[in-house]
Design an enzyme around this catalytic site. Structure first.
Site, PDB file in Angstrom:
ATOM      1  N   CYS A  74      73.130  50.945 -18.051  1.00 35.41           N
ATOM      2  CA  CYS A  74      71.980  50.065 -17.783  1.00 35.41           C
ATOM      3  C   CYS A  74      71.998  49.472 -16.380  1.00 35.41           C
ATOM      4  O   CYS A  74      70.991  48.949 -15.921  1.00 35.41           O
ATOM      5  CB  CYS A  74      71.919  48.948 -18.812  1.00 35.41           C
ATOM      6  SG  CYS A  74      71.662  49.554 -20.477  1.00 35.41           S
ATOM      7  N   HIS A  97      67.495  42.953 -16.116  1.00 35.92           N
ATOM      8  CA  HIS A  97      67.595  44.066 -17.070  1.00 35.92           C
ATOM      9  C   HIS A  97      67.044  43.583 -18.407  1.00 35.92           C
ATOM     10  O   HIS A  97      67.297  42.455 -18.827  1.00 35.92           O
ATOM     11  CB  HIS A  97      69.055  44.504 -17.208  1.00 35.92           C
ATOM     12  CG  HIS A  97      69.262  45.510 -18.289  1.00 35.92           C
ATOM     13  ND1 HIS A  97      68.443  46.607 -18.432  1.00 35.92           N
ATOM     14  CD2 HIS A  97      70.169  45.577 -19.292  1.00 35.92           C
ATOM     15  CE1 HIS A  97      68.844  47.314 -19.479  1.00 35.92           C
ATOM     16  NE2 HIS A  97      69.890  46.710 -20.012  1.00 35.92           N
ATOM     17  N   ASN A 139      64.843  48.168 -24.656  1.00 35.34           N
ATOM     18  CA  ASN A 139      65.820  48.379 -23.579  1.00 35.34           C
ATOM     19  C   ASN A 139      65.716  49.834 -23.106  1.00 35.34           C
ATOM     20  O   ASN A 139      66.097  50.748 -23.832  1.00 35.34           O
ATOM     21  CB  ASN A 139      67.221  48.070 -24.124  1.00 35.34           C
ATOM     22  CG  ASN A 139      68.312  48.232 -23.071  1.00 35.34           C
ATOM     23  OD1 ASN A 139      68.076  48.780 -21.994  1.00 35.34           O
ATOM     24  ND2 ASN A 139      69.510  47.768 -23.398  1.00 35.34           N
TER      25      ASN A 139
HETATM   26  N1  ACO Z   1      68.281  44.437 -38.981  1.00 32.27           N
HETATM   27  C1  ACO Z   1      68.828  43.542 -39.825  1.00 32.27           C
HETATM   28  N2  ACO Z   1      70.107  43.149 -39.733  1.00 32.27           N
HETATM   29  C2  ACO Z   1      70.854  43.669 -38.735  1.00 32.27           C
HETATM   30  C3  ACO Z   1      70.340  44.597 -37.818  1.00 32.27           C
HETATM   31  C4  ACO Z   1      69.003  44.980 -37.956  1.00 32.27           C
HETATM   32  N3  ACO Z   1      68.401  45.854 -37.129  1.00 32.27           N
HETATM   33  N4  ACO Z   1      71.319  44.939 -36.949  1.00 32.27           N
HETATM   34  C5  ACO Z   1      72.406  44.235 -37.281  1.00 32.27           C
HETATM   35  N5  ACO Z   1      72.135  43.477 -38.376  1.00 32.27           N
HETATM   36  C6  ACO Z   1      73.021  42.560 -39.096  1.00 32.27           C
HETATM   37  C7  ACO Z   1      74.476  42.854 -38.850  1.00 32.27           C
HETATM   38  O1  ACO Z   1      74.934  43.850 -39.737  1.00 32.27           O
HETATM   39  C8  ACO Z   1      75.111  41.507 -39.101  1.00 32.27           C
HETATM   40  O2  ACO Z   1      75.256  41.340 -40.491  1.00 32.27           O
HETATM   41  P1  ACO Z   1      76.587  40.609 -41.077  1.00 32.27           P
HETATM   42  O3  ACO Z   1      76.562  39.225 -40.498  1.00 32.27           O
HETATM   43  O4  ACO Z   1      76.355  40.672 -42.541  1.00 32.27           O
HETATM   44  O5  ACO Z   1      77.738  41.430 -40.582  1.00 32.27           O
HETATM   45  C9  ACO Z   1      74.071  40.507 -38.634  1.00 32.27           C
HETATM   46  O6  ACO Z   1      72.827  41.242 -38.574  1.00 32.27           O
HETATM   47  C10 ACO Z   1      74.344  39.918 -37.275  1.00 32.27           C
HETATM   48  O7  ACO Z   1      74.691  40.961 -36.381  1.00 32.27           O
HETATM   49  P2  ACO Z   1      75.069  40.662 -34.879  1.00 32.27           P
HETATM   50  O8  ACO Z   1      75.356  41.949 -34.198  1.00 32.27           O
HETATM   51  O9  ACO Z   1      76.116  39.625 -34.813  1.00 32.27           O
HETATM   52  O10 ACO Z   1      73.688  40.032 -34.349  1.00 32.27           O
HETATM   53  P3  ACO Z   1      73.363  39.384 -32.969  1.00 32.27           P
HETATM   54  O11 ACO Z   1      72.701  38.109 -33.153  1.00 32.27           O
HETATM   55  O12 ACO Z   1      74.539  39.441 -32.029  1.00 32.27           O
HETATM   56  O13 ACO Z   1      72.253  40.371 -32.374  1.00 32.27           O
HETATM   57  C11 ACO Z   1      72.107  42.197 -30.804  1.00 32.27           C
HETATM   58  C12 ACO Z   1      72.547  41.732 -32.182  1.00 32.27           C
HETATM   59  C13 ACO Z   1      70.582  42.105 -30.728  1.00 32.27           C
HETATM   60  C14 ACO Z   1      72.562  43.631 -30.603  1.00 32.27           C
HETATM   61  C15 ACO Z   1      72.734  41.309 -29.714  1.00 32.27           C
HETATM   62  O14 ACO Z   1      74.103  41.149 -29.949  1.00 32.27           O
HETATM   63  C16 ACO Z   1      72.542  41.841 -28.306  1.00 32.27           C
HETATM   64  O15 ACO Z   1      71.451  41.884 -27.770  1.00 32.27           O
HETATM   65  N6  ACO Z   1      73.648  42.226 -27.617  1.00 32.27           N
HETATM   66  C17 ACO Z   1      73.594  42.610 -26.230  1.00 32.27           C
HETATM   67  C18 ACO Z   1      73.030  43.965 -26.004  1.00 32.27           C
HETATM   68  C19 ACO Z   1      73.012  44.228 -24.510  1.00 32.27           C
HETATM   69  O16 ACO Z   1      72.873  43.331 -23.684  1.00 32.27           O
HETATM   70  N7  ACO Z   1      73.201  45.439 -24.089  1.00 32.27           N
HETATM   71  C20 ACO Z   1      73.262  45.615 -22.621  1.00 32.27           C
HETATM   72  C21 ACO Z   1      73.216  46.810 -22.118  1.00 32.27           C
HETATM   73  S1  ACO Z   1      72.816  48.199 -23.117  1.00 32.27           S
HETATM   74  C22 ACO Z   1      73.425  49.570 -22.261  1.00 32.27           C
HETATM   75  O17 ACO Z   1      74.134  49.499 -21.296  1.00 32.27           O
HETATM   76  C23 ACO Z   1      73.139  50.968 -22.814  1.00 32.27           C
END
Ligand code: ACO
Length: 317
Positions: free
Chosen positions: A116, A244, A274
């Site tokens: 990214c 980003h 993204n």
């Molecule tokens: N729908 C419903 N529930 C979901 C989903 C979904 N699509 N995806 C995950 N969950 C669940 C998980 O299983 C978890 O359940 P649990 O608590 O029972 O284990 C719960 O939701 C919380 O999951 P988290 O991963 O902790 O959720 P979070 O609030 O952190 O959000 C997210 C997830 C959106 C991925 C976030 O962490 C994020 O944006 N991270 C950064 C991503 C990023 O910046 N990437 C950068 C570059 S990408 C690249 O370089 C290719």
């Protein structure tokens, strides 16, 4: 007079197919909801490539639009630098496919792999090459087809990405009005390679989202400060943040850190999701096209991605 890399034109290209959160969940039988995706990421829909849409075809179209806005003919281009993690083939580089599609026959072309952060890396390389006289007019492109490397059964990742391309035309100009790229700042730390990676060469993509989130907030805040300090500028000098587009919560945190009102932060993640290396040039192209970003504005670009890699660029548009 100082030789500067000036953005002469910007362009974007998105696939025709638009898929909402509900449609995506239904299509792949995902245990998720529109509310969860919106609340955690800010994403409402994304564009996904159809069979005829490739990294090269979308990159070439974004570049065509950037050249048209700049009023520059393909014959003037002597460097094509493409950031992509999803090339159409291992080689030749996406850059030469794009050269061929545009009718560019001079100079050189190559791809950059920094996930990214790829566009920031490509911009930094192009800037250095232009200022040292290795090229006069560069196309810097981010183009991605993440839909081809996602695990459509993994609800934690497949809902977050989209396809698309963005491009800028960068021209070496002797300028005294301060326009051009002021500085670029690149970082990588391979100790975190495992938290966001693609298995093998064809995928799927794997991400420890919460871990990446924590790194993103800290590392982006640090690199933004680094860029401002390098130029002796205060936060309130920034006119536009073009971040980003991974997650609205990360974007809003960066806007708050800079003390920028939300309307000074360019957001596309809600409609594009993204698009990895394409996200910053797509957002830039949108804000230039609709008249928000104007000549003379101070623009801060930042990104973080697999590697981990991260970086920023400060420019006077
Ligand atoms: N729908 C419903 N529930 C979901 C989903 C979904 N699509 N995806 C995950 N969950 C669940 C998980 O299983 C978890 O359940 P649990 O608590 O029972 O284990 C719960 O939701 C919380 O999951 P988290 O991963 O902790 O959720 P979070 O609030 O952190 O959000 C997210 C997830 C959106 C991925 C976030 O962490 C994020 O944006 N991270 C950064 C991503 C990023 O910046 N990437 C950068 C570059 S990408 C690249 O370089 C290719």
């Amino acid at each position: 007079m100082p030789l500067r890399s000036v953005i002469a034109g910007c362009g974007g290209c998105l696939p025709a197919q638009v898929v909402t959160n509900e449609e995506l969940a239904a299509r792949h039988g995902l245990d998720t909801s529109d509310a969860w995706i919106r609340e955690r990421s800010g994403i409402t829909r994304r564009h996904l490539a159809g069979p005829g849409e490739t990294a090269a075809s979308m990159g070439a179209e974004a570049a065509r639009r950037a050249l048209a806005r700049a009023g520059i003919a393909p014959e003037e281009v002597d460097a094509v630098i493409v950031a992509t993690a999803t090339p159409d083939s291992a080689f030749p580089a996406t850059a030469v496919h794009i050269q061929r599609l545009l009718g560019v026959t001079r100079g050189f072309g190559f791809d950059v792999s920094a996930a990214c952060t790829g566009f920031i890396y490509a911009l930094a390389i192009a800037d250095a090459m232009l200022r040292t006289g290795q090229a006069r007019c560069a196309l810097v492109i981010g183009t991605e087809v993440y839909s081809r490397i996602l695990d459509w059964k993994d609800r934690g990742t497949c809902v977050l990405f989209g396809d698309g391309a963005g491009a800028v035309v960068l021209r070496a100009e002797e300028r005294e009005d301060g326009r051009g790229i002021l500085s670029t700042h690149l970082h990588a730390d391979g100790r975190h390679a495992d938290i966001l990676h693609v298995e093998g060469t064809t995928g799927p993509l794997r991400m420890a989202g919460r871990e990446v989130f924590k790194h993103a907030v800290m590392k982006l805040a640090a690199v933004v400060d680094e860029a401002l300090a390098a130029n002796g500028l205060a936060r309130d000098a920034v006119d536009w943040l073009v971040p980003h587009q991974a997650n609205i919560r990360i974007i809003e945190a960066m806007g708050r850190k800079l003390g920028l009102p939300p309307e000074r932060v360019v957001v596309t993640v809600d409609r594009h999701a993204n698009t990895s290396a394409a996200s910053v040039p797509l957002a830039l192209a949108e804000a230039v096209e609709d008249g928000r970003i104007r000549q003379g504005d101070l623009v801060l670009l930042e990104a973080i991605g697999g590697g981990l890699t991260w970086g920023a660029a400060l420019l006077r548009f």
